[in-house]
Design a protein around this motif. Structure first.
Motif, PDB file in Angstrom:
ATOM      1  N   SER B  54      39.606  55.593  58.887  1.00 42.30           N
ATOM      2  CA  SER B  54      39.728  56.310  57.611  1.00 42.30           C
ATOM      3  C   SER B  54      40.205  55.360  56.516  1.00 42.30           C
ATOM      4  N   ASP B  55      40.093  55.830  55.306  1.00 43.62           N
ATOM      5  CA  ASP B  55      40.464  55.011  54.151  1.00 43.62           C
ATOM      6  C   ASP B  55      41.935  54.618  54.220  1.00 43.62           C
ATOM      7  N   SER B  56      42.773  55.569  54.659  1.00 45.82           N
ATOM      8  CA  SER B  56      44.197  55.249  54.680  1.00 45.82           C
ATOM      9  C   SER B  56      44.532  54.293  55.826  1.00 45.82           C
ATOM     10  N   GLN B  57      43.707  54.329  56.876  1.00 40.44           N
ATOM     11  CA  GLN B  57      43.924  53.348  57.948  1.00 40.44           C
ATOM     12  C   GLN B  57      43.570  51.937  57.469  1.00 40.44           C
ATOM     13  N   LEU B  58      42.663  51.855  56.509  1.00 38.55           N
ATOM     14  CA  LEU B  58      42.321  50.551  55.918  1.00 38.55           C
ATOM     15  C   LEU B  58      43.321  50.180  54.821  1.00 38.55           C
ATOM     16  N   LEU B  59      44.356  51.007  54.696  1.00 35.63           N
ATOM     17  CA  LEU B  59      45.402  50.772  53.694  1.00 35.63           C
ATOM     18  C   LEU B  59      44.843  50.835  52.280  1.00 35.63           C
ATOM     19  N   GLY B  60      43.768  51.606  52.123  1.00 37.65           N
ATOM     20  CA  GLY B  60      43.213  51.813  50.796  1.00 37.65           C
ATOM     21  C   GLY B  60      42.460  50.622  50.241  1.00 37.65           C
ATOM     22  N   ILE B  61      42.171  49.635  51.114  1.00 39.71           N
ATOM     23  CA  ILE B  61      41.505  48.436  50.613  1.00 39.71           C
ATOM     24  C   ILE B  61      39.995  48.592  50.740  1.00 39.71           C
ATOM     25  N   GLY B  62      39.308  48.329  49.652  1.00 38.09           N
ATOM     26  CA  GLY B  62      37.850  48.371  49.660  1.00 38.09           C
ATOM     27  C   GLY B  62      37.299  46.995  49.337  1.00 38.09           C
ATOM     28  N   LEU B  63      35.990  46.891  49.343  1.00 33.97           N
ATOM     29  CA  LEU B  63      35.369  45.592  49.086  1.00 33.97           C
ATOM     30  C   LEU B  63      35.694  45.042  47.694  1.00 33.97           C
ATOM     31  N   PRO B  64      35.776  45.893  46.658  1.00 27.61           N
ATOM     32  CA  PRO B  64      36.139  45.342  45.340  1.00 27.61           C
ATOM     33  C   PRO B  64      37.477  44.608  45.373  1.00 27.61           C
ATOM     34  N   GLN B  65      38.457  45.186  46.095  1.00 27.46           N
ATOM     35  CA  GLN B  65      39.758  44.498  46.201  1.00 27.46           C
ATOM     36  C   GLN B  65      39.595  43.129  46.845  1.00 27.46           C
ATOM     37  N   VAL B  66      38.774  43.110  47.896  1.00 25.21           N
ATOM     38  CA  VAL B  66      38.560  41.852  48.608  1.00 25.21           C
ATOM     39  C   VAL B  66      37.934  40.822  47.677  1.00 25.21           C
ATOM     40  N   ASN B  67      36.945  41.266  46.893  1.00 22.81           N
ATOM     41  CA  ASN B  67      36.292  40.328  45.986  1.00 22.81           C
ATOM     42  C   ASN B  67      37.260  39.803  44.926  1.00 22.81           C
ATOM     43  N   LEU B  68      38.065  40.713  44.386  1.00 26.81           N
ATOM     44  CA  LEU B  68      39.045  40.269  43.385  1.00 26.81           C
ATOM     45  C   LEU B  68      40.048  39.313  44.022  1.00 26.81           C
ATOM     46  N   THR B  69      40.384  39.558  45.297  1.00 24.16           N
ATOM     47  CA  THR B  69      41.295  38.652  45.988  1.00 24.16           C
ATOM     48  C   THR B  69      40.670  37.269  46.144  1.00 24.16           C
ATOM     49  N   LEU B  70      39.377  37.244  46.455  1.00 32.84           N
ATOM     50  CA  LEU B  70      38.709  35.943  46.587  1.00 32.84           C
ATOM     51  C   LEU B  70      38.770  35.185  45.267  1.00 32.84           C
ATOM     52  N   ILE B  71      38.563  35.896  44.164  1.00 28.77           N
ATOM     53  CA  ILE B  71      38.664  35.246  42.849  1.00 28.77           C
ATOM     54  C   ILE B  71      40.091  34.742  42.624  1.00 28.77           C
ATOM     55  N   ALA B  72      41.073  35.594  42.991  1.00 32.77           N
ATOM     56  CA  ALA B  72      42.468  35.182  42.824  1.00 32.77           C
ATOM     57  C   ALA B  72      42.772  33.947  43.678  1.00 32.77           C
ATOM     58  N   ILE B  73      42.191  33.899  44.891  1.00 32.53           N
ATOM     59  CA  ILE B  73      42.424  32.733  45.757  1.00 32.53           C
ATOM     60  C   ILE B  73      41.928  31.467  45.060  1.00 32.53           C
ATOM     61  N   MET B  74      40.732  31.542  44.487  1.00 29.00           N
ATOM     62  CA  MET B  74      40.184  30.351  43.824  1.00 29.00           C
ATOM     63  C   MET B  74      41.036  29.959  42.618  1.00 29.00           C
ATOM     64  N   GLY B  75      41.464  30.974  41.850  1.00 31.38           N
ATOM     65  CA  GLY B  75      42.322  30.679  40.698  1.00 31.38           C
ATOM     66  C   GLY B  75      43.622  30.042  41.138  1.00 31.38           C
ATOM     67  N   ALA B  76      44.183  30.558  42.230  1.00 26.19           N
ATOM     68  CA  ALA B  76      45.465  30.033  42.700  1.00 26.19           C
ATOM     69  C   ALA B  76      45.319  28.616  43.232  1.00 26.19           C
ATOM     70  N   ILE B  77      44.218  28.346  43.933  1.00 25.24           N
ATOM     71  CA  ILE B  77      44.016  26.990  44.464  1.00 25.24           C
ATOM     72  C   ILE B  77      43.966  25.985  43.313  1.00 25.24           C
ATOM     73  N   SER B  78      43.247  26.351  42.238  1.00 23.18           N
ATOM     74  CA  SER B  78      43.108  25.373  41.151  1.00 23.18           C
ATOM     75  C   SER B  78      44.405  25.227  40.360  1.00 23.18           C
ATOM     76  N   LEU B  79      45.179  26.322  40.260  1.00 19.65           N
ATOM     77  CA  LEU B  79      46.480  26.189  39.584  1.00 19.65           C
ATOM     78  C   LEU B  79      47.421  25.326  40.444  1.00 19.65           C
ATOM     79  N   ASN B  80      47.328  25.513  41.747  1.00 20.70           N
ATOM     80  CA  ASN B  80      48.158  24.749  42.663  1.00 20.70           C
ATOM     81  C   ASN B  80      47.839  23.259  42.587  1.00 20.70           C
ATOM     82  N   LEU B  81      46.577  22.940  42.350  1.00 15.29           N
ATOM     83  CA  LEU B  81      46.187  21.536  42.226  1.00 15.29           C
ATOM     84  C   LEU B  81      46.953  20.884  41.074  1.00 15.29           C
ATOM     85  N   LEU B  82      47.082  21.639  39.972  1.00 17.09           N
ATOM     86  CA  LEU B  82      47.753  21.101  38.789  1.00 17.09           C
ATOM     87  C   LEU B  82      49.275  21.164  38.938  1.00 17.09           C
TER      88      LEU B  82
END
Lengths: 268, 370
Positions: B54-82
């Motif tokens: 069920s949705d609540s068993q997935l902790l309310g996470i959907g694919l859009p959240q995952v995609n935004l997280t992937l973008i955040a990961i890339m942003g964080a990696i590049s900020l970390n480089l600097l």
């Protein structure tokens, strides 16, 4: 490698920190393959001379105001530090300045930034042969090493640039006499094997005079005395000033310490 | 090799330079691949191998959240480089996202250039702005550099707003679905694949960069500027390179972000946005490879997770039931904040520190780690 037979020449070097003069016309020469000592009390201008040669003076808020420095016949005064390193001048800085966050191997590899010749792998291996402790701990952080090991690392890092001239600033600083001796033995080995020239800045005059062929004595930003190391060792005035009177003895006693206090008065 | 089976004994350089050095790494890789392939299926179909979730068993996470997280990961990696690897503090992170979105709006929406070219253009624009803002870093450091980059932030946002209002609407710049050759990326699943590939490539790229001379120069400048200079490192050039490289990547990520959202206005690029990214790399562990990834995942997912859990608590629960229901958003913030304080208090090295301890415990077994 052409032209001058001198590895390093400094002529009439004057330098100042924000207007306050630190060097008032230093002239010295390091012949190719020789080891030359630069001796003097604290504040005499030894480290400033090194900084002027390496081009690091601006980073410390200082500037060269007059004079010329050449390496292998090429003028390097006024160049930036990274340009000086590519001319074959490596620097073992005072206080070692090991990169604490990097592993030992990464520290050594950082030394290759200024290298212009191939064969870095072979140099790395030869450094590991000379200092086995570095190889044994090559993946641990540089900041975790003991003082003596950090000094070995700093020397190794300088060698990675395949230099023709090494500037050694206060190698013995904060090290036990035994460790210092073994490090100077390694330096002698390096000299013998690679024929690299060395400019040695030292507080420990006896150690430096034993290691070097020639020495310059600096006071108040000027060279006040120079000569062959063997002659300086026997010079009674130098003995009184820098060697604690009994140059032949390698151990120091309380009597030496008392004489040291007398020397301090004499200097002041 | 006197103690086979215990620890890891390396006998050749080839062995050491291998990408997958230990059986453990292969296991981790297989698990990671399985996770990555199954994730979109589970999130879209709400079932795994026929077992409904069920949705609540997935902790309310959907694919859009995952995609935004992937973008955040890339942003964080590049900020970390600097910030983490070169030691330069910049508040211009949102500004570089905006530069990417700006370039994507101009090259993509207005000029209708092909998508890969738009990304490249966004990167180049970011690198140029990065070079400009890198110039103060030659003279300024720490808080002073931070202030200089803060000025950049407001300038860029102002220019962005002018462009947005002058050419589009106050609501923001619209973006078309990107096309790569015959492929149109128009749903979350396709975006997931694209962003995942981009994130993995970026991670491997940065990881490799840090094993080169250039990468070590970044760390050397961070650790000790004077020592770095005396090693022959051109400190000003390293600073500028780091700024240009980091902002190139951030702007490409910014363009991706804009395309993914489909419409973006200047209101998205706030200082809160910047602080969020700083939080990610600090929680994750600055100057580490895995840190920004963990930090970005935690920072992007945690609010959603806490909110989903909070929803399931009935209002009749004593003490906190009513509070949870009445002030949901507020409670989420408080819990996130407390969690951050706990992590920073007990592990200043961030989440990466936990990961290293866990890894060390596994590889050194049966010996104790540390």
């Amino acid at each position: 490698m052409t032209g001058s037979r001198d590895s390093l020449t400094v002529q009439g070097l004057e330098a100042a920190y924000r207007g306050a003069p630190a060097l008032r016309g230093i002239s010295l020469t390091v012949p190719r393959g020789a080891a030359v000592a630069l001796l003097g009390a604290n504040g005499a201008g030894k480290t400033t001379t090194i900084r002027a040669i390496t081009g690091l003076l601006p980073l410390h808020g200082g500037a060269i105001t007059a004079g010329q420095i050449t390496v292998d016949g090429e003028v390097i005064s006024g160049l930036q530090s990274h340009q000086v390193v590519t001319r074959g001048v490596a620097h073992v800085p005072e206080g070692r300045l090991v990169f604490a966050g990097m592993s030992i191997e990464e520290n050594l590899l950082t030394g290759t930034v200024g290298r212009r010749s191939p064969g870095a792998d072979a140099t790395l291996e030869s450094i590991y042969r000379m200092f086995p402790v570095l190889e044994k701990r090559k993946h641990s952080a540089g900041g975790l090493l003991s003082g003596g090991e950090q000094q070995m690392l700093a020397i190794g890092r300088a060698l990675m640039a395949d230099p023709t001239l090494i500037l050694l600033d206060e190698v013995s600083l904060g090290l036990a006499p035994m460790v210092t001796r073994s490090i100077f033995q390694s330096l002698a080995e390096i000299r013998e094997r690679s024929g690299v020239s060395m400019l040695v800045v030292e507080q420990n005059a006896k150690l430096a005079l034993d290691f070097c062929d020639y020495a310059f004595i600096v006071e108040n930003g000027q060279v006040v005395h120079e000569g062959r190391a063997s002659e300086l060792r026997d010079d009674p005035q130098i003995q009184e000033l820098y060697l604690g009177g009994d140059a032949g003895e390698s151990t120091r006693s309380f009597a030496d310490a008392r004489r040291f206090r007398r020397r301090r008065r004499w200097l002041a | 090799m006197s103690r086979p089976g215990f620890g890891r004994i390396v006998t050749s350089y080839r062995q050491e330079r291998r990408l997958l050095r230990t059986p453990g790494r292969i296991v981790v890789l297989v698990i990671a691949l399985a996770f990555v392939f199954l994730l979109p299926m589970v999130l879209l179909q709400h079932s795994l191998f026929g077992i409904p979730i069920s949705d609540s068993q997935l902790l309310g996470i959907g694919l859009p959240q995952v995609n935004l997280t992937l973008i955040a990961i890339m942003g964080a990696i590049s900020l970390n480089l600097l910030v983490g690897y070169t030691g330069l503090i910049s508040l211009g992170h949102a500004a570089f996202f905006a530069v990417g979105a700006f370039a994507a709006g101009f090259l993509g929406t207005q000029l209708q250039l092909p998508f890969p070219l738009v990304l490249l253009g966004a990167g180049v624009a970011g690198a140029i702005v990065g070079l400009l803002i890198g110039l103060p870093s030659l003279r300024l450091q720490g808080l002073y550099l931070m202030l200089a980059t803060l000025a950049l932030h407001f300038v860029v946002i102002f220019v962005f707003l002018q462009y947005q209002i002058g050419n589009f609407s106050p609501a923001g710049i619209p973006y078309l679905s990107p096309e790569i050759g015959p492929l149109i990326i128009d749903d979350d699943q396709k975006w997931y694949v694209l962003l995942l590939i981009a994130a993995v490539l970026l991670l491997l790229g940065v990881r490799n960069l840090l094993r080169t001379r250039q990468g070590r120069s970044f760390i050397a400048v961070r650790d000790h500027e004077i020592a770095a200079a005396s090693m022959g490192i051109n400190v000003p050039r390293v600073r500028l390179t780091s700024f240009a490289l980091s902002s190139f990547v951030v702007s490409v990520v910014g363009a991706l972000y804009a395309y993914y959202l489909g419409n973006i206005g200047e209101g998205s690029f706030t200082l809160n946005f910047v602080i969020g990214y700083f939080a990610m790399i600090i929680i994750g562990g600055m100057g580490s490879m895995a840190g920004p990834v963990f930090g970005a995942i935690l920072w992007s997912m945690l609010p959603q997770v806490i909110q989903t859990i909070a929803k399931q608590v009935p209002a009749s629960t004593p003490f906190f039931g009513q509070v949870l229901n009445a002030y949901q958003g507020f409670v989420v913030l408080v819990i996130v904040a407390i969690l951050l304080l706990v992590i920073l208090r007990f592990r200043p090295g961030g989440l990466n520190d936990y990961w290293q301890t866990l890894k060390g415990g596994v590889t050194k077994w049966p010996y104790r780690n540390k």
